[in-house]
Design an enzyme around this catalytic site. Structure first.
Site: not given
Ligand code: GLC
Ligand code: CA
Length: 526
Positions: A99, A201, A264, A325-326
């Site tokens: 990430d 990200d 993302e 994970h969000d």
């Protein structure tokens, strides 16, 4: 279009490292833990591991607030542990991507400590500093994605700095050439160590309007909307300058050979696909999150697939995601039965699928008692359902105390169903969702039509979502019953390859085929 690159043929698997496997019994997952579970991933059949942030961090946003881009947080292990993991990943023919969080650092990062030390500091311009307005208020109305104003006053140097997320996560200034080089050096640091790419990200947020203009009111928002949705993010998101930057990141990666740049990006399809860049020199795969937001109905999903496929620039490779994970877990969102249909959808659509850890065992959102809440998104705006702890709970491996995840108290509670819904248990059950995932992945890997094949005839026949995959004489139809009713569909003749019930393999049919409640079928028409 023949899929030849590893990131086109492979399946991505997201590991949230805090919750995968603990080995030193502090209740938090670590790199050694991931290492001990690699063979599980091989058996599942995935190819690419994406690990959410593992760098030194005060953990205000659980690793997305980084205080050193080129190290490892002691919670997860050491650089030596990392090298060992990377080696083991490569030995198994898998890939590892990290990430990269380039929009903001931690407020404890030495860059920010310097930047905030004085207005004259050489790193002052590495962050977004602005004067107060005449009445002393923040420079404009931009909001934080975690609620409240995005501006924080610094009493020492008497200016505000901007943070898209927590005030402990100051946004950097990508217009500054030295910041830019320092960030690219971070990419090189990990590429030199041998990583196969990055998930970037909040890629669409990296640039902000140079004039810091106010965002307009969002006409669709209302009283109860989360604070971050009250304005339209015209001036602090998806700015035109971003595409040049993404292309530069991509060229850093390309100088190392075939590497993956995953972005993302939460944007409408027409804006999203621009991130492939001019002549596909942007993100290799701009994450397509639209299945997460789509109504779970045959017509809505058929429409989405057609719209996305039609919007792809020539030669662009698609991708699909059910969760991360969000986001609330797919199994809680659509129910346990439809989660199996979702698995068949994800693994038979054209494009690279990403599986979020635990999806393969049908993990559900876990309700977190108030005193155990960890996520700042929940703490800052309680009760709006913004908290992400429910989808970040420990992976249940077996039915022992703490589910084989740890021998201590896990950092987030286990789901109540862990004594039955766990890897050991589900791998023994012939018709479990885990077995379904394995069967679907096996079928995909052994049939080129499911990887490279054309995607055709995407339609909703009532409650049935239907499409075909074809390639060099292979001809498959995928039939997904999005309802809880029995359905019948007309089809010449064919042979069932997989049912989501895992029980009709090799059944032949003529003229029509029936689908049970929430049944999905892959049928061979050749
Ligand atoms: C991304 C991450 C999320 C994090 C945020 C701020 O959306 O996926 O978990 O909180 O960025 O870094
Ligand atoms: Ca640990």
């Amino acid at each position: 279009m023949q899929a030849t690159a590893w990131w086109q043929r492979g399946i991505i698997y997201e590991v949230y490292p805090r919750s995968f496997q603990d080995t030193n019994n502090d209740g938090i997952g670590d790199l050694k833990g991931i290492l001990t579970r690699l063979d599980y991933l091989v058996e599942l059949g995935v190819d690419v591991l994406w690990i959410a942030p593992i760098y030194p961090s005060p953990m205000e946003d659980f690793g997305y607030d980084i205080s050193d881009y080129c190290g490892l947080d002691g919670i997860f292990g050491t650089l030596a542990d990392f090298d060992q993991l990377l080696n083991a990943v490569h030995e198994r023919g898998l890939k590892l991507i990290l990430d990269f969080v380039p929009n903001h650092t931690s407020n404890q990062h030495p860059w920010f400590l310097e930047s905030r030390s004085s207005r004259e500091n050489s790193k002052r311009d590495w962050y977004l500093w602005c004067d107060a307005t005449e009445d002393g208020g923040p420079p404009n109305n931009w909001l934080s994605n975690f609620g409240g104003s995005g501006w924080e006053w610094d009493a020492t140097t008497r200016q505000y700095y901007y943070h898209s997320f927590l005030k402990q996560q100051p946004d950097v200034n990508w217009r500054n050439p030295s910041l830019r080089e320092a960030m690219f050096d971070v990419l090189r640091f990990w590429l030199d160590r041998g990583v196969d790419g990055f998930r970037v990200d909040v890629m669409w947020l990296l640039f902000k309007d140079e004039q810091f203009r106010n965002n307009p009111i969002n006409p669709a928002s209302h009283e109860g909307s989360p604070a971050s949705q009250r304005l339209l993010p015209i001036f602090n998101a998806d700015r035109p300058e971003i595409h040049g930057l993404v292309a530069s990141m991509r060229s850093v990666l390309d100088s190392y050979g075939e590497r993956l740049l995953l972005g993302e990006i939460y944007l409408p399809i027409n804006r999203l696909v621009l991130y492939y860049g001019k002549d596909l020199t942007g993100a290799t795969l701009p994450f397509n999150f639209h299945l997460i937001q789509c109504a779970w109905r045959a017509d809505a999903i058929a429409h989405l697939i057609r719209e996305y496929e039609a919007a792809l620039p020539p030669g662009a490779w698609p991708n699909w995601v059910l969760g991360n994970h969000d986001q609330p877990r797919i199994s809680s969102r659509v129910g346990s039965e439809q989660a199996r249909v979702a698995a068949m959808l994800l693994l038979t659509l054209r494009g690279t699928p990403t599986i979020y850890y635990g999806e393969e065992i049908g993990m559900r959102n876990v309700q977190i008692p108030p005193q155990e809440i960890q996520d700042p998104a929940e703490k800052n705006e309680p009760g709006l359902g913004l908290g992400r702890d429910p989808e970040r709970t420990p992976m249940p491996w077996d039915c022992s105390l703490s589910a084989g995840f740890t021998e201590a108290r896990p950092w987030l509670p286990l789901g109540e169903d862990y004594t039955t819904r766990n890897v050991v248990n589900l791998s023994r059950q012939k018709d479990s969702i885990l077995r379904l995932y394995q069967a679907l992945i096996r079928l995909r890997r052994s049939n080129e039509a499911l990887i490279s094949g054309r995607l055709e005839g995407v339609v909703a026949n009532g409650n049935i979502l239907r499409y075909e995959r074809t390639d060099h004489g292979q001809h498959f139809a995928i039939l997904l019953n999005l309802s809880h009713e029995q359905e019948e569909i007309n089809l010449e003749r064919g042979r069932i390859l997989v049912s989501t019930y895992l029980d009709r393999e090799d059944d032949l049919f003529e003229r029509s085929v029936s689908l049970r409640s929430s049944e999905g079928l892959i049928v061979n028409l050749t």
